[in-house]
Design a protein around this motif. Structure first.
Motif, short mmCIF file in Angstrom:
data_model
loop_
_atom_site.label_atom_id
_atom_site.label_comp_id
_atom_site.label_asym_id
_atom_site.label_seq_id
_atom_site.Cartn_x
_atom_site.Cartn_y
_atom_site.Cartn_z
N MET A 504 -60.82 45.50 114.09
CA MET A 504 -62.16 46.09 114.10
C MET A 504 -62.26 47.03 115.29
SD MET A 504 -65.05 46.37 112.59
CE MET A 504 -64.64 45.09 111.40
N GLN A 665 -73.22 44.29 115.30
CA GLN A 665 -71.80 44.34 114.96
C GLN A 665 -71.09 43.08 115.45
OE1 GLN A 665 -69.43 47.47 116.75
NE2 GLN A 665 -67.90 47.34 115.13
N LEU A 669 -69.19 40.23 113.21
CA LEU A 669 -67.76 40.03 113.44
C LEU A 669 -67.47 38.56 113.73
CD1 LEU A 669 -64.90 41.07 113.92
CD2 LEU A 669 -65.56 41.57 116.29
N GLU A 681 -61.95 41.78 104.62
CA GLU A 681 -62.93 42.71 105.19
C GLU A 681 -63.86 43.20 104.08
OE1 GLU A 681 -61.03 45.55 107.97
OE2 GLU A 681 -59.21 44.51 107.39
N LEU A 685 -69.01 44.98 107.11
CA LEU A 685 -68.04 45.32 108.15
C LEU A 685 -67.25 46.55 107.74
CD1 LEU A 685 -66.74 41.83 109.30
CD2 LEU A 685 -68.42 43.32 110.39
#
Length: 717
Positions: A504, A665, A669, A681, A685
């Motif tokens: 990420m 975020q 995550l 994923e 995201l």
């Protein structure tokens, strides 16, 4: 080991326990034997820390203006948070160090373990210093004398800036440590020196050393004119700090026609033209230790200036002072007030601003029998073991002010944090309850209990550390950019495919509530079916040309380092990937690190993006503006504070405090990793393919600038 730091927020000076610094390429690891307290610089820092918030503001009016500009653009609360975060960052004290070499880094070939050296290292038991800021101490020079090497170089550079000739008269205003050394060096240069200080004890010491001085109750201008038979002094060196407009005027009035004035202190200046005009006086500010100071190429990368063209660099100034000490031409012993055990540091700072004391400065004495192993880990706090345990690599300002608060808000488990110098990581570990600090990032990568490596170092390290973490079986969150070279991207793709771990990047803006609202208004995750036009303008503000960010090898430039944010945001809003890019930059011959440029993006579904990134705008204006045009509707997002819609049924505005999506975020995550979704994923995201596409787009933009054409983006296999 222990290191001395000053806290601006509390005004306290404390010894912090920190891991020893990491030895770096071109650097020298030194165990300290003595260090010198700079009574001018350190007194100023200590007194600033003890001052009230209003007093701090009065001392820095330029910073106050920046604060008001930020309030207008970002809002009151974000600005206040930024101000208090800045005040909450302690600084290391000291820059005059003598010690023994413990280790030498790669590319250091002229020093050996056990050598005695002087450097600009801080008040710490072990310091890591670039080679060009280290000088060997001759055998005949004591540790006590050698601690004056760096401040002596400052005084020497002031003398060089004045360029005095044999027999000239020079007035030194301010007989503190640097002023006194300046007077001694002027005398060595064959000058007649007149000293002046408001502290009578310093005037008396100058008289004992054979200098002429001005009585504190006399008119200094009339006295100097009389002492020079009405001619005036050939030069003036101002070696004091604070408000000194009157002193500058006095320096001008006591100077002869075409005299020279040099400032070596820290002062606020408002020069009066009339004082300088008739006499055609010259005024110069002397910069620290000499040529090379603040130049990363010289200091950090170790590239020396050719002696034939730059005779006196800062390192050669160090060497000159040490030769004066070795030959007995420079006697610094009368300047030493006391030699104090390092642990008793507070006795020095309690009296640092007092006048009429013997001597001028004090030295710290360290335990030379102390043994420092290669251990680089410090246990700081306990942490609750659990899934999604995180190790943080990098402890800079963005980490402390944005990422760690976001992680804390997400409920993340923070076990370790690493920084090369150890101090910043340890302070953040204590502040955020992180279990341990280290100066070796590989400790985090190799720790089997850590699930996620969060990488926030300088940009040139991102790719290598990402690959190492993936190969160790870790999930990776890396601050933008993912990489600064095409070959690095290929290697990351390979490592990602082999590990199956999550990667990420800190493209946080798509997680802002304002961006999420825009996405929903545009049709949610089916927006890729509709072509749209996205225009983003970033009023980025200027960063000094000397900053590492502009170094193509280290920072990659701001297009790679920052524009990638907005490519990702455009990709998020359009719902598809960039097919080709073209970039134009300001200037007749723009470089790859140009930071005023426009990117045009073509998307796979026919959408277009126009990203204007400018560094030459006013900081008083808002930083970011996003416009979207689609199906006779328009969305305008102003600085992530207010979203306005035109042509949307049931929606007109959405506003609140500035939110660029960092916390959201991190929450998503951490939740994803805790749910055991390894590489699954899924929206919202960021897919790895999107991350690679964004990275390749900014790299292709640089190629477009070179080749002056559109560049197609290589698809992700």
């Amino acid at each position: 080991m222990k290191q001395l730091v000053h806290h601006f927020k509390t005004g306290k000076t404390v010894l912090e326990d920190v891991p020893i610094p990491q030895l770096r390429k071109g650097h020298v690891l030194i165990q300290t034997r003595r260090s010198l307290v700079s009574p001018g610089t350190e007194r100023m820092l200590v007194e600033f820390g003890k001052a009230s918030l209003i007093a701090k503001a009065r001392q820095q009016p330029d910073k106050v203006k920046q604060v008001f500009d930020k309030i207008r653009s970002d809002g009151l609360l974000p600005t206040l948070e930024a101000v208090f975060r800045k005040l909450d960052q302690p600084i290391p004290l000291g820059y005059c160090n003598v010690g023994t070499v413990l280790a030498v880094g790669e590319d250091v070939t002229d020093l050996q373990i056990g050598d005695r050296v002087a450097s600009n290292g801080a008040h710490a038991e072990v310091v890591c210093v670039p080679r060009n800021l280290v000088a060997p101490v001759p055998a005949t020079v004591t540790d006590d004398d050698a601690t004056f090497t760096v401040v002596g170089a400052i005084a020497l550079q002031a003398v060089r800036s004045l360029s005095p000739s044999l027999g000239e008269t020079v007035v030194v205003i301010g007989l503190g440590l640097i002023g006194f050394l300046t007077a001694e060096l002027l005398r060595l240069n064959g000058c007649h020196v007149i000293g002046f200080d408001v502290d009578e004890a310093k005037n008396n010491l100058a008289q004992q050393r054979g200098f002429a001085t001005l009585a504190t109750h006399t008119d200094p201008v009339k006295a100097v004119i009389a002492m020079t038979n009405g001619v005036g002094t050939d030069g003036v060196i101002m070696a004091m700090s604070g408000q000194c407009d009157d002193v500058v005027s006095q320096a001008a009035q006591m100077s002869r026609k075409r005299g020279r004035i040099v400032l070596v202190g820290v002062a606020n200046l408002h020069l009066n033209r009339a004082d300088f005009y008739e006499k055609e006086l010259s005024f110069q500010v002397s910069c620290s230790y000499g040529p090379g100071r603040y130049d990363d190429v010289y200091e950090e990368q170790g590239h020396d200036y050719p002696l034939a063209f730059v005779r006196w660099t800062e390192n050669r100034n160090f060497q000159a002072i040490l030769r004066f000490l070795a030959n007995g031409q420079l006697d610094v012993k009368p300047l030493i007030r006391a030699i104090v055990p390092y642990q008793a540091y507070q006795t020095v700072y309690d009296t640092i601003g007092q006048r009429n004391l013997p001597g001028i400065t004090s030295l710290f004495q360290y335990d030379e029998s102390a043994v420092f192993s290669s251990a680089v880990l410090l246990r700081v706090a306990t942490y609750p073991a659990g899934p999604a345990t995180i190790g943080v690599i990098g402890a800079g300002n963005f980490t402390s002010s944005v990422l760690l608060p976001a992680l804390q808000a997400s409920g993340a488990t923070l076990k370790s944090i690493a920084s090369a110098n150890g101090l910043s990581a340890t302070l953040l570990a204590r502040k955020f309850g992180i279990g341990e600090s280290t100066t070796d990032y590989r400790h985090i990568i190799n720790d089997p209990s850590i699930d996620l490596c969060l990488i926030t170092t300088r940009h040139n390290l991102h790719a290598r550390m990402t690959i190492e973490a993936l190969q160790a079986g870790k999930h990776v969150f890396v601050e933008k950019p993912l990489a600064i070279y095409d070959e690095d991207v290929k290697q990351i793709i390979e490592a990602k495919q082999e590990s199956g771990r999550l990667v990420m990047v800190g493209f946080n803006r798509r997680f802002s509530p304002y961006a999420l609202k825009m996405k929903a208004l545009l049709g949610g995750f089916t927006s890729s079916d509709v072509a749209m036009n996205v225009v983003i303008t970033i009023n980025a503000g200027a960063i000094p040309a000397s900053s590492w960010v502009h170094d193509r090898v280290v920072g990659g430039g701001r297009i790679l380092g920052e524009v990638c944010h907005f490519v990702d945001l455009t990709t998020f809003l359009t719902g598809c990937r960039v097919a080709s890019v073209c970039m134009h930059a300001m200037g007749l011959q723009p470089s790859e690190t140009s930071d005023s440029a426009s990117l045009l993006l073509r998307y796979e579904n026919g959408s277009t993006g126009a990203i204007h990134y400018f560094s030459n705008g006013s900081k008083a204006y808002a930083k970011e503006r996003i416009e979207v045009y689609s199906q006779e509707r328009t969305l305008i997002l102003d600085n992530f504070r207010k979203l306005t819609g035109y042509g949307f049924r049931g929606f007109s505005t959405f506003s609140g405090r500035q939110d660029k999506g960092h916390t959201e975020q991190m929450k998503r995550l951490i939740r994803l990793i805790r749910n055991g979704s390894d590489a699954q994923e899924v929206d919202p995201l960021i897919s790895f393919a999107d991350i690679v596409n964004t990275t390749r787009t900014t790299l292709a933009a640089l190629r477009s600038l070179r080749e002056r054409t559109w560049i197609d983006i290589e698809p992700v296999a």
